[in-house]
Design a protein around this motif. Structure first.
Motif, PDB file in Angstrom:
ATOM      1  N   ASN A  58       9.736  -7.148  -3.841  1.00  0.00           N
ATOM      2  CA  ASN A  58       9.040  -5.871  -3.654  1.00  0.00           C
ATOM      3  C   ASN A  58       9.950  -4.832  -3.014  1.00  0.00           C
ATOM      4  OD1 ASN A  58       6.932  -7.327  -4.670  1.00  0.00           O
ATOM      5  ND2 ASN A  58       5.509  -6.843  -3.034  1.00  0.00           N
ATOM      6  N   ARG A  59      10.770  -5.260  -2.048  1.00  0.00           N
ATOM      7  CA  ARG A  59      11.681  -4.295  -1.435  1.00  0.00           C
ATOM      8  C   ARG A  59      12.721  -3.834  -2.453  1.00  0.00           C
ATOM      9  NH1 ARG A  59      15.364  -5.167   3.910  1.00  0.00           N
ATOM     10  NH2 ARG A  59      16.769  -6.080   2.364  1.00  0.00           N
ATOM     11  N   GLY A  60      13.171  -4.751  -3.314  1.00  0.00           N
ATOM     12  CA  GLY A  60      14.081  -4.353  -4.380  1.00  0.00           C
ATOM     13  C   GLY A  60      13.460  -3.316  -5.295  1.00  0.00           C
ATOM     14  N   ASN A  61      12.198  -3.494  -5.622  1.00  0.00           N
ATOM     15  CA  ASN A  61      11.493  -2.504  -6.449  1.00  0.00           C
ATOM     16  C   ASN A  61      11.394  -1.157  -5.741  1.00  0.00           C
ATOM     17  OD1 ASN A  61      10.979  -4.024  -8.764  1.00  0.00           O
ATOM     18  ND2 ASN A  61       9.144  -4.929  -7.867  1.00  0.00           N
ATOM     19  N   VAL A  93       0.845  -1.200   0.000  1.00  0.00           N
ATOM     20  CA  VAL A  93       0.000   0.000   0.000  1.00  0.00           C
ATOM     21  C   VAL A  93       0.876   1.245   0.000  1.00  0.00           C
ATOM     22  CG1 VAL A  93      -1.691   1.331   1.330  1.00  0.00           C
ATOM     23  CG2 VAL A  93      -1.982  -1.145   1.070  1.00  0.00           C
ATOM     24  N   TYR A  94       1.880   1.258   0.860  1.00  0.00           N
ATOM     25  CA  TYR A  94       2.788   2.414   0.886  1.00  0.00           C
ATOM     26  C   TYR A  94       3.526   2.553  -0.446  1.00  0.00           C
ATOM     27  CZ  TYR A  94       2.097   3.375   5.836  1.00  0.00           C
ATOM     28  OH  TYR A  94       1.551   3.727   7.044  1.00  0.00           O
ATOM     29  N   PHE A  95       3.936   1.427  -1.025  1.00  0.00           N
ATOM     30  CA  PHE A  95       4.603   1.466  -2.321  1.00  0.00           C
ATOM     31  C   PHE A  95       3.698   2.115  -3.361  1.00  0.00           C
ATOM     32  CE2 PHE A  95       5.714  -0.135  -6.468  1.00  0.00           C
ATOM     33  CZ  PHE A  95       7.097  -0.134  -6.481  1.00  0.00           C
ATOM     34  N   ASP A  96       2.441   1.686  -3.401  1.00  0.00           N
ATOM     35  CA  ASP A  96       1.494   2.229  -4.380  1.00  0.00           C
ATOM     36  C   ASP A  96       1.260   3.721  -4.184  1.00  0.00           C
ATOM     37  OD1 ASP A  96       1.249  -0.256  -5.554  1.00  0.00           O
ATOM     38  OD2 ASP A  96      -0.639  -0.740  -4.553  1.00  0.00           O
ATOM     39  N   LYS A  97       1.392   4.191  -2.945  1.00  0.00           N
ATOM     40  CA  LYS A  97       1.239   5.618  -2.657  1.00  0.00           C
ATOM     41  C   LYS A  97       2.514   6.405  -2.963  1.00  0.00           C
ATOM     42  CE  LYS A  97      -0.668   6.907   1.097  1.00  0.00           C
ATOM     43  NZ  LYS A  97      -1.065   7.156   2.494  1.00  0.00           N
ATOM     44  N   GLY A  98       3.590   5.689  -3.270  1.00  0.00           N
ATOM     45  CA  GLY A  98       4.860   6.363  -3.553  1.00  0.00           C
ATOM     46  C   GLY A  98       5.693   6.642  -2.316  1.00  0.00           C
ATOM     47  N   ASP A  99       5.294   6.096  -1.170  1.00  0.00           N
ATOM     48  CA  ASP A  99       6.045   6.273   0.071  1.00  0.00           C
ATOM     49  C   ASP A  99       7.015   5.101   0.206  1.00  0.00           C
ATOM     50  OD1 ASP A  99       7.032   6.647   2.624  1.00  0.00           O
ATOM     51  OD2 ASP A  99       5.076   7.029   3.537  1.00  0.00           O
ATOM     52  N   TYR A 100       8.109   5.179  -0.539  1.00  0.00           N
ATOM     53  CA  TYR A 100       9.039   4.065  -0.618  1.00  0.00           C
ATOM     54  C   TYR A 100       9.784   3.825   0.691  1.00  0.00           C
ATOM     55  CZ  TYR A 100       7.895   4.767  -5.475  1.00  0.00           C
ATOM     56  OH  TYR A 100       7.200   4.925  -6.645  1.00  0.00           O
ATOM     57  N   ASP A 101      10.063   4.880   1.441  1.00  0.00           N
ATOM     58  CA  ASP A 101      10.750   4.696   2.719  1.00  0.00           C
ATOM     59  C   ASP A 101       9.912   3.849   3.675  1.00  0.00           C
ATOM     60  OD1 ASP A 101      13.084   6.125   2.080  1.00  0.00           O
ATOM     61  OD2 ASP A 101      12.127   8.024   2.577  1.00  0.00           O
ATOM     62  N   GLN A 102       8.628   4.152   3.777  1.00  0.00           N
ATOM     63  CA  GLN A 102       7.766   3.373   4.675  1.00  0.00           C
ATOM     64  C   GLN A 102       7.554   1.967   4.122  1.00  0.00           C
ATOM     65  OE1 GLN A 102       6.699   4.262   7.836  1.00  0.00           O
ATOM     66  NE2 GLN A 102       6.294   2.068   7.856  1.00  0.00           N
ATOM     67  N   ALA A 103       7.441   1.844   2.821  1.00  0.00           N
ATOM     68  CA  ALA A 103       7.303   0.514   2.214  1.00  0.00           C
ATOM     69  C   ALA A 103       8.525  -0.338   2.549  1.00  0.00           C
ATOM     70  CB  ALA A 103       7.131   0.631   0.705  1.00  0.00           C
ATOM     71  N   ILE A 104       9.710   0.244   2.447  1.00  0.00           N
ATOM     72  CA  ILE A 104      10.947  -0.478   2.753  1.00  0.00           C
ATOM     73  C   ILE A 104      10.960  -0.919   4.208  1.00  0.00           C
ATOM     74  CG2 ILE A 104      13.446  -0.175   3.023  1.00  0.00           C
ATOM     75  CD1 ILE A 104      13.242   1.576   0.394  1.00  0.00           C
TER      76      ILE A 104
END
Length: 85
Positions: A45-48, A15-26
């Motif tokens: 996904n973390r690599g992406n 969800v965070y990735f889709d929102k563009g919040d890569y730091d939180q996604a990581i």
């Protein structure tokens, strides 16, 4: 969310990735990896997320881990090569 549920951390990271919040996604993907270090989807996904963030060295490491865990997975080989390029 159960603290030991890797799928929940993965899904929230998505969800965070889709929102563009890569730091939180990581952060969420990293928590999922601690729980289930053999899940190639989490590493991928973390690599992406690292790739989209511009952290190419870490993206290469994560795609390399996917390759180590699933050497017949063509997508990770392609993505790692593309990052090197």
């Amino acid at each position: 969310m159960k603290p030991d549920d890797a799928a929940a951390w993965l899904n929230r990271g998505n969800v965070y990735f889709d929102k563009g919040d890569y730091d939180q996604a990581i952060k969420d993907y990293s928590q999922a990896i601690k729980i289930d270090p053999d899940d190639v989807d989490i590493w991928h996904n973390r690599g992406n997320a690292y790739l989209n963030k511009g952290d190419y060295d870490q993206a290469i490491k994560d795609f390399g881990e996917v390759i180590r865990l699933k050497p017949d997975g063509a997508v990770a080989w392609f993505k790692r090569a593309a990052v090197y390029y």
